[in-house]
Design a protein around this motif. Sequence first.
Motif, PDB file in Angstrom:
ATOM      1  N   GLY A  66     -10.374  22.463  -3.715  1.00  7.11           N
ATOM      2  CA  GLY A  66      -9.004  22.019  -3.475  1.00  7.11           C
ATOM      3  C   GLY A  66      -8.009  22.558  -4.473  1.00  7.11           C
ATOM      4  N   GLY A  67      -7.046  21.692  -4.821  1.00  7.44           N
ATOM      5  CA  GLY A  67      -5.982  22.068  -5.730  1.00  7.44           C
ATOM      6  C   GLY A  67      -4.612  21.846  -5.099  1.00  7.44           C
ATOM      7  N   GLU A  68      -3.593  21.793  -5.944  1.00  8.30           N
ATOM      8  CA  GLU A  68      -2.220  21.609  -5.464  1.00  8.30           C
ATOM      9  C   GLU A  68      -1.333  22.709  -6.033  1.00  8.30           C
ATOM     10  OE1 GLU A  68      -0.142  18.181  -7.252  1.00  8.30           O
ATOM     11  OE2 GLU A  68      -1.952  17.861  -8.486  1.00  8.30           O
ATOM     12  N   ILE A  69      -0.443  23.219  -5.211  1.00  4.32           N
ATOM     13  CA  ILE A  69       0.472  24.262  -5.653  1.00  4.32           C
ATOM     14  C   ILE A  69       1.465  23.681  -6.654  1.00  4.32           C
ATOM     15  CG2 ILE A  69       2.304  25.845  -4.945  1.00  4.32           C
ATOM     16  CD1 ILE A  69       0.924  26.110  -2.263  1.00  4.32           C
ATOM     17  N   ILE A  70       1.609  24.339  -7.796  1.00  2.92           N
ATOM     18  CA  ILE A  70       2.592  23.892  -8.789  1.00  2.92           C
ATOM     19  C   ILE A  70       3.651  24.950  -9.080  1.00  2.92           C
ATOM     20  CG2 ILE A  70       1.012  22.255  -9.882  1.00  2.92           C
ATOM     21  CD1 ILE A  70       0.673  24.296 -12.175  1.00  2.92           C
ATOM     22  N   LEU A  71       3.329  26.217  -8.829  1.00  6.65           N
ATOM     23  CA  LEU A  71       4.291  27.298  -9.070  1.00  6.65           C
ATOM     24  C   LEU A  71       4.156  28.353  -7.981  1.00  6.65           C
ATOM     25  CD1 LEU A  71       3.984  27.973 -12.919  1.00  6.65           C
ATOM     26  CD2 LEU A  71       6.104  27.408 -11.739  1.00  6.65           C
ATOM     27  N   GLY A  72       5.291  28.847  -7.519  1.00 12.88           N
ATOM     28  CA  GLY A  72       5.299  29.930  -6.566  1.00 12.88           C
ATOM     29  C   GLY A  72       6.386  30.921  -6.908  1.00 12.88           C
ATOM     30  N   PRO A  73       6.408  32.073  -6.264  1.00  9.63           N
ATOM     31  CA  PRO A  73       7.446  33.069  -6.531  1.00  9.63           C
ATOM     32  C   PRO A  73       8.851  32.492  -6.307  1.00  9.63           C
ATOM     33  CG  PRO A  73       5.671  34.014  -5.224  1.00  9.63           C
ATOM     34  CD  PRO A  73       5.424  32.543  -5.278  1.00  9.63           C
ATOM     35  N   LYS A  74       9.709  32.709  -7.286  1.00  5.52           N
ATOM     36  CA  LYS A  74      11.069  32.168  -7.209  1.00  5.52           C
ATOM     37  C   LYS A  74      12.116  33.207  -7.587  1.00  5.52           C
ATOM     38  CE  LYS A  74      13.935  28.367  -8.994  1.00  5.52           C
ATOM     39  NZ  LYS A  74      13.953  27.169  -9.901  1.00  5.52           N
ATOM     40  N   PHE A  75      11.783  34.055  -8.574  1.00  4.07           N
ATOM     41  CA  PHE A  75      12.741  35.029  -9.073  1.00  4.07           C
ATOM     42  C   PHE A  75      12.319  36.443  -8.652  1.00  4.07           C
ATOM     43  CE2 PHE A  75      12.738  31.441 -12.128  1.00  4.07           C
ATOM     44  CZ  PHE A  75      14.027  30.983 -11.886  1.00  4.07           C
ATOM     45  N   PRO A  76      13.262  37.390  -8.601  1.00  6.26           N
ATOM     46  CA  PRO A  76      12.956  38.723  -8.053  1.00  6.26           C
ATOM     47  C   PRO A  76      11.762  39.417  -8.703  1.00  6.26           C
ATOM     48  CG  PRO A  76      15.324  38.467  -8.271  1.00  6.26           C
ATOM     49  CD  PRO A  76      14.699  37.248  -8.894  1.00  6.26           C
ATOM     50  N   TRP A  77      11.524  39.210 -10.002  1.00 10.33           N
ATOM     51  CA  TRP A  77      10.439  39.913 -10.677  1.00 10.33           C
ATOM     52  C   TRP A  77       9.053  39.390 -10.304  1.00 10.33           C
ATOM     53  CZ3 TRP A  77       7.369  37.173 -14.212  1.00 10.33           C
ATOM     54  CH2 TRP A  77       7.864  35.918 -14.612  1.00 10.33           C
ATOM     55  N   GLU A  78       9.007  38.308  -9.496  1.00 11.15           N
ATOM     56  CA  GLU A  78       7.727  37.724  -9.096  1.00 11.15           C
ATOM     57  C   GLU A  78       7.649  37.493  -7.588  1.00 11.15           C
ATOM     58  OE1 GLU A  78       7.777  34.228 -11.563  1.00 11.15           O
ATOM     59  OE2 GLU A  78       9.269  33.202 -10.328  1.00 11.15           O
ATOM     60  N   PHE A  79       8.503  38.165  -6.818  1.00 14.41           N
ATOM     61  CA  PHE A  79       8.555  37.918  -5.379  1.00 14.41           C
ATOM     62  C   PHE A  79       7.254  38.286  -4.656  1.00 14.41           C
ATOM     63  CE2 PHE A  79      13.407  38.000  -4.329  1.00 14.41           C
ATOM     64  CZ  PHE A  79      13.526  36.737  -4.885  1.00 14.41           C
ATOM     65  N   VAL A  80       6.539  39.300  -5.132  1.00 17.12           N
ATOM     66  CA  VAL A  80       5.330  39.734  -4.430  1.00 17.12           C
ATOM     67  C   VAL A  80       4.191  38.747  -4.645  1.00 17.12           C
ATOM     68  CG1 VAL A  80       3.576  41.548  -4.247  1.00 17.12           C
ATOM     69  CG2 VAL A  80       5.990  42.154  -4.523  1.00 17.12           C
ATOM     70  N   GLN A  81       3.958  38.355  -5.902  1.00 16.08           N
ATOM     71  CA  GLN A  81       2.907  37.380  -6.193  1.00 16.08           C
ATOM     72  C   GLN A  81       3.051  36.872  -7.620  1.00 16.08           C
ATOM     73  OE1 GLN A  81      -0.772  39.706  -5.779  1.00 16.08           O
ATOM     74  NE2 GLN A  81      -1.054  39.626  -7.988  1.00 16.08           N
ATOM     75  N   MET A  82       2.366  35.773  -7.869  1.00 16.84           N
ATOM     76  CA  MET A  82       2.254  35.215  -9.219  1.00 16.84           C
ATOM     77  C   MET A  82       0.790  35.026  -9.563  1.00 16.84           C
ATOM     78  SD  MET A  82       5.178  32.321  -9.707  1.00 16.84           S
ATOM     79  CE  MET A  82       4.707  32.187 -11.435  1.00 16.84           C
ATOM     80  N   GLY A  83       0.503  34.988 -10.858  1.00 20.64           N
ATOM     81  CA  GLY A  83      -0.832  34.679 -11.341  1.00 20.64           C
ATOM     82  C   GLY A  83      -0.737  34.135 -12.746  1.00 20.64           C
ATOM     83  N   ASN A  84      -1.814  33.543 -13.243  1.00 19.84           N
ATOM     84  CA  ASN A  84      -1.783  33.075 -14.628  1.00 19.84           C
ATOM     85  C   ASN A  84      -2.195  34.205 -15.560  1.00 19.84           C
ATOM     86  OD1 ASN A  84      -4.638  32.850 -15.716  1.00 19.84           O
ATOM     87  ND2 ASN A  84      -4.859  31.677 -13.821  1.00 19.84           N
ATOM     88  N   CYS A  85      -1.800  34.066 -16.799  1.00 21.27           N
ATOM     89  CA  CYS A  85      -2.175  35.035 -17.838  1.00 21.27           C
ATOM     90  C   CYS A  85      -2.953  34.322 -18.936  1.00 21.27           C
ATOM     91  CB  CYS A  85      -0.939  35.726 -18.403  1.00 21.27           C
ATOM     92  SG  CYS A  85      -0.376  37.111 -17.414  1.00 21.27           S
ATOM     93  N   GLY A  86      -3.972  33.579 -18.527  1.00 25.03           N
ATOM     94  CA  GLY A  86      -4.824  32.905 -19.494  1.00 25.03           C
ATOM     95  C   GLY A  86      -4.682  31.405 -19.468  1.00 25.03           C
ATOM     96  N   SER A  87      -5.498  30.748 -20.286  1.00 24.36           N
ATOM     97  CA  SER A  87      -5.523  29.289 -20.339  1.00 24.36           C
ATOM     98  C   SER A  87      -4.233  28.735 -20.932  1.00 24.36           C
ATOM     99  CB  SER A  87      -6.717  28.824 -21.169  1.00 24.36           C
ATOM    100  OG  SER A  87      -7.926  29.143 -20.522  1.00 24.36           O
ATOM    101  N   PRO A  88      -3.799  27.572 -20.463  1.00 25.08           N
ATOM    102  CA  PRO A  88      -2.604  26.952 -21.036  1.00 25.08           C
ATOM    103  C   PRO A  88      -2.781  26.668 -22.527  1.00 25.08           C
ATOM    104  CG  PRO A  88      -3.183  25.924 -18.943  1.00 25.08           C
ATOM    105  CD  PRO A  88      -4.335  26.815 -19.322  1.00 25.08           C
TER     106      PRO A  88
END
Length: 432
Positions: free
Chosen positions: A312-334
């Motif tokens: 499962g899981g819940e969406i918390i962040l999605g593309p919002k600004f032009p530099w991330e319109f294609v996709q988003m991903g994490n860059c490591g552990s919080p």
Amino acid sequence: MSQTTFLNRQALFLRPDPTRVVVRPFKPATEPRDLKPTDKTRANHIVDRVLGLDSEVAELQLAEILENFEGRHRNLLATFEKRANEMEEAFAPHIAFTKVQRQLVGAYFMHEYSFEASALFNPSIVAHADQSGVPRGSKRFILSLRAVGEGHVSSLTFRSGIVDQNGTVDIEPTARLASIPSFDNPSPSSPDEPLELKFSSEQPISERVIFPMTAAQSNGIEDARLVEFEEAGQRTYYATYTAYDGRDIRSELLETKDFLSFRMTPLAGTAAKSKGMALFPRKIDDQYAMIGRQDNENLYLIRSNDLHVWNGGEIILGPKFPWEFVQMGNCGSPIELDEGWLLLTHGVGPVRRYAIGAALLDKRDPSKVLARSKEPLVHPEPSEREGYVPNVVYTCGAMRHNDQIVLPYAICDTFSNFSTIKIADLLDTLTG
């Protein structure tokens, strides 16, 4: 604030080195399809030829091999013996053979592999367990990197270094040798069985290379995201990574307490079928928590009572600004701050240009996004756009040090470097 003034770029670059090689088992090309059970294989033929050598010739051949290769590898004769032990079926038809012959056979079924000939990228960083002798205000760290060699096969390699009180990063000299670990169970009975591997304390950390071992990993161990996890007063290092077999992927988990003994375990559950999972450094509300991407666009918060099962899981962040319109991903552990969980992200924009941004998550409920980057923190500079994959900057994990974030990141999927960022400055760039 411009990227130039925002980032303290270090004059430190980790580039691929084709002279660093490991010695690995060699298997002859695929046998004919019509091969009968009673037929000899290519391996049998090679063994026959080696064992047919005159003893003096065999000794000369082995001596020549050692003269050419012994200085490039640790315990090479023992490695040849071990490889011969894996080939008992090929020895079975022969009544007698000498130790020299066995070692020579082992040599014929090994090959050198330049594991970082093409790229050394996608770094991740954690504090070293041993901080003895480190100057006040400084911190010793361990860095993991994705190394790529012939055939675009990825493996996991390490470096160590120190960041001083001012944020200057120094990497310890890289070991001349490189070695793969020994395995307690090199042939797991099940594809879901954990793999146990071990290095010797004689091998400095930069000598240790974790090369693909299982069928699921055969084309690569990719993008390890290291995290120092605290539970019940105990420290364990985990790394989520992607196992790739040339067609399919799955998420797996690396576990170690000392970077000598490791355990590699496939993750189960619907969320583990995607790449880019990153573990929080502690439990939240008595549950493990991950950030992951399941639909190639959005970031999900995933919770579990079992470290090895994620659904499962819940969406918390999605593309919002032009530099991330294609996709988003994490860059490591919080990274835990007083203000919340700092989550580094990557975005993909026009012309498949990658950039690194950040978000701040609520500390008690990380499904709540408090703020995020309107503009990227790091993007490819004009001088950093050329490489194996143009227009890419990427990291698999940063580390807090005093009032700064130490950010190792890769350029164009080719080499890695470092920057530091003042936490206060970074937070000031985030918007609600």
